[in-house]
Each structure stands twice: as C-alpha cells, then as structure tokens.
Design an enzyme around this catalytic site. Structure first.
Site, short mmCIF file in Angstrom:
data_model
loop_
_atom_site.label_atom_id
_atom_site.label_comp_id
_atom_site.label_asym_id
_atom_site.label_seq_id
_atom_site.Cartn_x
_atom_site.Cartn_y
_atom_site.Cartn_z
N GLU A 25 0.85 -1.19 0.00
CA GLU A 25 0.00 0.00 0.00
C GLU A 25 0.88 1.24 0.00
O GLU A 25 0.40 2.35 0.19
CB GLU A 25 -0.96 0.00 1.18
CG GLU A 25 -0.29 -0.03 2.55
CD GLU A 25 -1.29 0.14 3.67
OE1 GLU A 25 -1.91 1.21 3.74
OE2 GLU A 25 -1.45 -0.81 4.46
N CYS A 43 -3.41 -3.42 4.56
CA CYS A 43 -2.48 -4.48 5.00
C CYS A 43 -2.91 -5.87 4.55
O CYS A 43 -2.24 -6.85 4.87
CB CYS A 43 -2.38 -4.49 6.52
SG CYS A 43 -1.81 -2.94 7.19
N HIS A 77 -1.87 -10.28 12.05
CA HIS A 77 -1.44 -8.97 11.55
C HIS A 77 -1.19 -8.12 12.79
O HIS A 77 -2.04 -8.04 13.67
CB HIS A 77 -2.53 -8.33 10.68
CG HIS A 77 -2.28 -6.88 10.42
ND1 HIS A 77 -1.13 -6.44 9.81
CD2 HIS A 77 -2.97 -5.77 10.75
CE1 HIS A 77 -1.14 -5.12 9.74
NE2 HIS A 77 -2.25 -4.68 10.31
P1 HMG Z 1 -3.03 6.49 21.81
O1 HMG Z 1 -4.30 7.26 21.90
O2 HMG Z 1 -1.75 7.24 21.76
O3 HMG Z 1 -2.86 5.48 23.03
O4 HMG Z 1 -3.16 5.55 20.52
P2 HMG Z 1 -3.90 5.09 24.18
O5 HMG Z 1 -4.19 6.26 25.02
O6 HMG Z 1 -5.04 4.34 23.57
O7 HMG Z 1 -2.99 4.07 25.00
C1 HMG Z 1 -2.52 2.91 24.43
C2 HMG Z 1 -2.41 1.85 25.52
O8 HMG Z 1 -1.35 2.19 26.42
C3 HMG Z 1 -3.65 1.72 26.38
O9 HMG Z 1 -3.82 0.34 26.67
C4 HMG Z 1 -3.27 2.47 27.66
O10 HMG Z 1 -3.98 2.02 28.81
C5 HMG Z 1 -1.82 2.09 27.75
P3 HMG Z 1 -5.17 -0.42 26.20
O11 HMG Z 1 -6.29 0.21 26.92
O12 HMG Z 1 -5.29 -0.18 24.72
O13 HMG Z 1 -4.93 -1.85 26.55
N1 HMG Z 1 -1.01 3.01 28.61
C6 HMG Z 1 -0.04 2.60 29.42
N2 HMG Z 1 0.41 1.36 29.72
C7 HMG Z 1 1.46 1.27 30.62
N3 HMG Z 1 2.01 2.33 31.21
C8 HMG Z 1 1.58 3.59 30.96
C9 HMG Z 1 0.51 3.75 30.01
N4 HMG Z 1 -0.16 4.82 29.52
C10 HMG Z 1 -1.08 4.35 28.64
N5 HMG Z 1 2.15 4.64 31.56
C11 HMG Z 1 -2.87 3.81 18.91
C12 HMG Z 1 -2.59 4.26 20.36
C13 HMG Z 1 -2.33 2.38 18.73
C14 HMG Z 1 -4.37 3.81 18.64
C15 HMG Z 1 -2.12 4.79 17.96
O14 HMG Z 1 -0.73 4.59 18.08
C16 HMG Z 1 -2.52 4.67 16.51
O15 HMG Z 1 -3.44 5.33 16.04
N6 HMG Z 1 -1.80 3.79 15.71
C17 HMG Z 1 -2.10 3.60 14.28
C18 HMG Z 1 -3.38 2.81 14.02
C19 HMG Z 1 -3.28 1.34 14.35
O16 HMG Z 1 -2.21 0.78 14.47
N7 HMG Z 1 -4.44 0.67 14.45
C20 HMG Z 1 -4.48 -0.75 14.70
C21 HMG Z 1 -5.67 -1.46 14.05
S1 HMG Z 1 -5.87 -1.02 12.35
C22 HMG Z 1 -4.76 -2.04 11.48
O17 HMG Z 1 -4.25 -2.97 12.00
C23 HMG Z 1 -4.48 -1.66 10.05
C24 HMG Z 1 -3.18 -0.95 9.83
O18 HMG Z 1 -2.10 -1.84 9.92
C25 HMG Z 1 -3.19 -0.25 8.46
C26 HMG Z 1 -3.57 -1.03 7.22
O19 HMG Z 1 -4.39 -1.94 7.23
O20 HMG Z 1 -3.06 -0.65 6.18
C27 HMG Z 1 -2.94 0.15 10.85
#
Ligand code: HMG
Length: 389
Positions: free
Chosen positions: A79, A111, A233
C-alpha cells in the site's frame, strides 16, 4: 494435493529507533509505548530504500537457490507503492532475474493484500502443480512526526515462494473472509503519510476477528483446541493480544497459557520492527516458527489477516517436517542486532529526507559497495535503482 509455503524470507532496513527515546521526546511515559502499545524498537527507512528494494532484498535470500524458471507469477502486495501507474512487481521481476514469460502485478488493499496474493498463488499452483508463484509483501508504515501513530511505524518485506513442495507449511482449505466499508485508516493521493482513527481501527480489527472466528469454527467444525498457535497482523503487538483475549475463555486454563506463550513468540520480531503493513502477519508467522521450540510438524497454526478499510481473512497452515530449518536460514535476530540505532535528531532527519521531487535530478544517500538493491535517485523523472548482479 498439498500446496503451501516452500520458502519464506524477511528483510528490514538497517536503521532503528528506540521507543523509549521516542516516548521521552514526545512527552509520553515510556511504559505506554513498550507495555501499553507493546513496541520496543522500530525500523527506520533510509531514502535509498523503498518497497521495491525491500521486496527484492527479501526475495534475494532464496532466489539464487531455486530454479527461477519455475516461477510463473509474481504478486507484489503493497500500500506504499512507488508509482501511481507502473507496478513494483515489474521492477522486482527485473532485479530478481525472473524470465519474461511471467505474470507480474501489484495488489493493494491496505495491509490485507499479501493474503489475497497468497490465496491466489495457492489456487494457481493447484491447477499448475509444476509451477511456482513468488509473493512479495512490502511496505513502509509512515504516520508522521509527532502523531499518535508514530509509535506504530516500521518497515520491511516478506517474500514467499508458493509451490506444491511446501517445505514450511501447507495452506489449508479452510479460509473465511469478509469486507466492511469503514473510514478507519486511509491515505489520500496527495499525502505520503497515513491518516487514521486509531481507536476505531482497533475496534474494527477486534470485531472482524471475532466475526471470522465464529464463522471459521462453524464452517470447518473446529474449535480453539485444534489451533496450536496463532499468528496475527500486528500493527502493534498489543493489538494481537486484544484480539486473542476475546476468545481465550473458550479453552482450559492450561491451553490459554500455551496460546499466550506462543503469542509472545509470534509478537517477538514485530515488537522490534514495527508495523510493516502487508508483511506484518507473515513476519509474525516467521517470529512464531523461529522462536518456538515446542511446535512440531502437523501442528495447525491459525492466521488472522486484517487490512483497514476494511478486509480480513482467517485461515490456517499445517506445519511441514523440517520447517524449523527453512525458517532459521533467515537469521532474523542477527539482522535486527546489526541495525544502526539512530538518535531522535538522526531519525527525524532520515524521515524528512524521504521527500523527493521527481522534477529534480536528485540523488539519494545510497552507499556504494553493497550487494543490496538500492534506489539511487531520479533521472528524467524515472526511478533509478542499483543492484549487484
Ligand atoms: P493512543 O491514543 O496514543 O494510546 O493511541 P492510548 O491512550 O489508547 O494508549 C494505548 C495503551 O497504552 C492503552 O492500553 C493504555 O492504557 C496504555 P489499552 O487500553 O489499549 O490496553 N497506557 C499505558 N500502559 C502502561 N504504562 C503507561 C501507560 N499509559 C497508557 N504509563 C494507537 C494508540 C495504537 C491507537 C495509535 O498509536 C494509533 O493510532 N496507531 C495507528 C493505528 C493502528 O495501528 N491501528 C491498529 C488497528 S488497524 C490495522 O491494523 C491496520 C493498519 O495496519 C493499516 C492497514 O491496514 O493498512 C494500521
């Protein structure tokens, strides 16, 4: 007739960034990145690497040991392609020295496309058992500096040879798949970074895994006890845990423990590379097969493929005798150990150096004297590559 993966190889660029350094620079708790999201390091792409060079560099790991004339088709899943018209498959076909009498095409659906390529390859070989298909899944996951997605960047390629001599694993005829139109992740034509609703994308992933697992069990009359281990994935390693946790209560505590241990093995390399979009599931498979010492021939491995937008597929492989030797040839740990760790300033400079204007005859920073395939710059608005034959 069993058809499956004869060879599988991985490549990732030689730079890496520590997620603790990234967290400190972005004012986040390091534990959020390393535990909450589950990433330790990510590969960083220099400006002389792209999906073509990474895909070619992955396939080069086995292409010289096989009869290239038997490859009848090259399916290139990405992609983050290098041209809006010409397929990366054509560049790769040339650099890998494949014959002209071949089909070569690029496939895109976020992906997911690597899995479509795998399934098309399986069907083709079933009809033409003396022929082989080269599948390349290659991507650069790029969300931008100072974005929530930055911690989930990464890059790399997985190349697989699909044939009627499946030395690694047989692809079983048990697949289930689905599509749902979702605005969770996309990249407009005028943008080199992905746009994403991270939390929505996580929900869509979990929902589609659960829906497909329900259908998989029903259509194949199988249960979670029949799956020795899972590959996922892995946009970030916690994502796979979130998906698997939904179904673990279906088995005994001992079996839950065994599946959790195998998940840690399947997460290991992805935790150190980051997201590589189309190749991510297949790096997770490599990680599982390379890191586990308790899997054996005949074990059924469940695989969940997901691409935002959204399309998903759930299927299984059955491991072949000698899979460990086939996988170990990659020496992935040593490839990861040899990467050069970048400081934050170096990482940001490398990230920004990716911006080229094809109208200028710009050269990349490609070093001399390497046997790797490299993008060396623009000439007459055409991409120029170098590869030692
Ligand atoms: P965010 O808002 O920065 O993080 O986004 P958050 O506030 O949701 O926190 C993440 C986790 O860290 C949470 O745990 C917190 O509790 C924890 P969860 O509730 O999720 O289990 N946390 C802590 N843990 C330990 N110590 C601490 C602490 N503070 C917080 N001190 C997000 C995170 C992954 C959403 C962001 O990085 C993002 O948008 N990433 C890109 C999108 C993505 O990867 N999506 C995944 C599914 S989509 C997919 O797989 C397709 C893709 O590959 C693309 C394609 O298909 O082409 C992306």
């Amino acid at each position: 007739m069993p058809v499956g993966i004869e060879e599988i190889a991985f490549y990732t660029p030689k730079f890496s960034l520590d997620m603790v350094d990234l967290a400190n620079a972005r004012g986040e708790e390091p534990d959020k990145y390393t535990i909450g999201i589950g990433q330790t390091t990510q590969s960083v792409v220099p400006n002389y690497e792209d999906v073509v060079t990474m895909g070619v560099n992955a396939a080069k790991n086995f292409i010289e040991q096989i009869d290239r004339k038997s490859i009848e088709m090259l399916l290139f899943a990405t992609e983050s392609g290098v041209d809006n018209s010409k397929s990366g498959a054509i560049f790769a076909k040339n650099f890998l020295g494949l014959k002209d009498g071949i089909r070569a095409i690029e496939l895109k659906q976020a992906c997911y496309a690597g899995t479509l390529a795998l399934m098309q390859a399986k069907d083709f070989v079933r009809i033409h058992p003396d022929k082989k298909v080269l599948v390349i899944a290659s991507d650069v996951a790029r969300y931008g500096l100072n974005t929530p997605g930055e911690v989930t960047q990464g890059a790399g390629a997985v190349a697989m040879l699909i044939s009627a001599d499946p030395k690694v694993a047989v692809i079983n005829d048990d697949t289930v798949y689905m599509v749902k139109d979702e605005p969770d992740f996309w990249r407009p034509l005028d943008s080199d970074i992905a746009l994403v609703d991270g939390h929505q994308s996580t929900d869509v992933y979990k929902e589609m895994f659960l829906a497909l697992w329900g259908r998989y069990k029903q259509e194949n009359t199988l249960s979670l006890d029949d799956i020795a281990a899972w590959g996922f994935h892995m946009p970030y390693t916690k994502m796979a845990k979130k998906a698997l946790d939904q179904i673990l209560p279906e088995v005994s505590n001992d079996q839950q423990e065994a599946l959790r241990e195998h998940l840690a093995e399947a997460q290991f390399y992805n935790r150190h590379v980051g997201n590589l979009y189309t190749g991510s599931l297949y790096l997770s498979l490599l990680s599982l097969l390379d890191r586990s010492d308790s899997l054996s021939a005949g074990d059924r491995i469940g695989l969940f493929s997901f691409g935002s937008g959204a399309e998903a597929e759930l299927f299984s492989l059955t491991l072949s005798a000698g899979f460990q030797e086939q996988v170990a040839k990659n020496r992935i740990q040593s490839m990861l150990d040899q990467r050069q760790k970048l400081s934050m300033a170096e990482y940001e400079a490398v990230f920004l150096s990716q911006h080229f204007d094809s109208k200028n005859e710009e050269k990349t920073d490609a070093p001399e004297h390497t046997r790797l395939c490299q993008f060396i710059g623009w000439q007459d608005r055409y991409r120029k590559y170098r590869i030692a034959k």
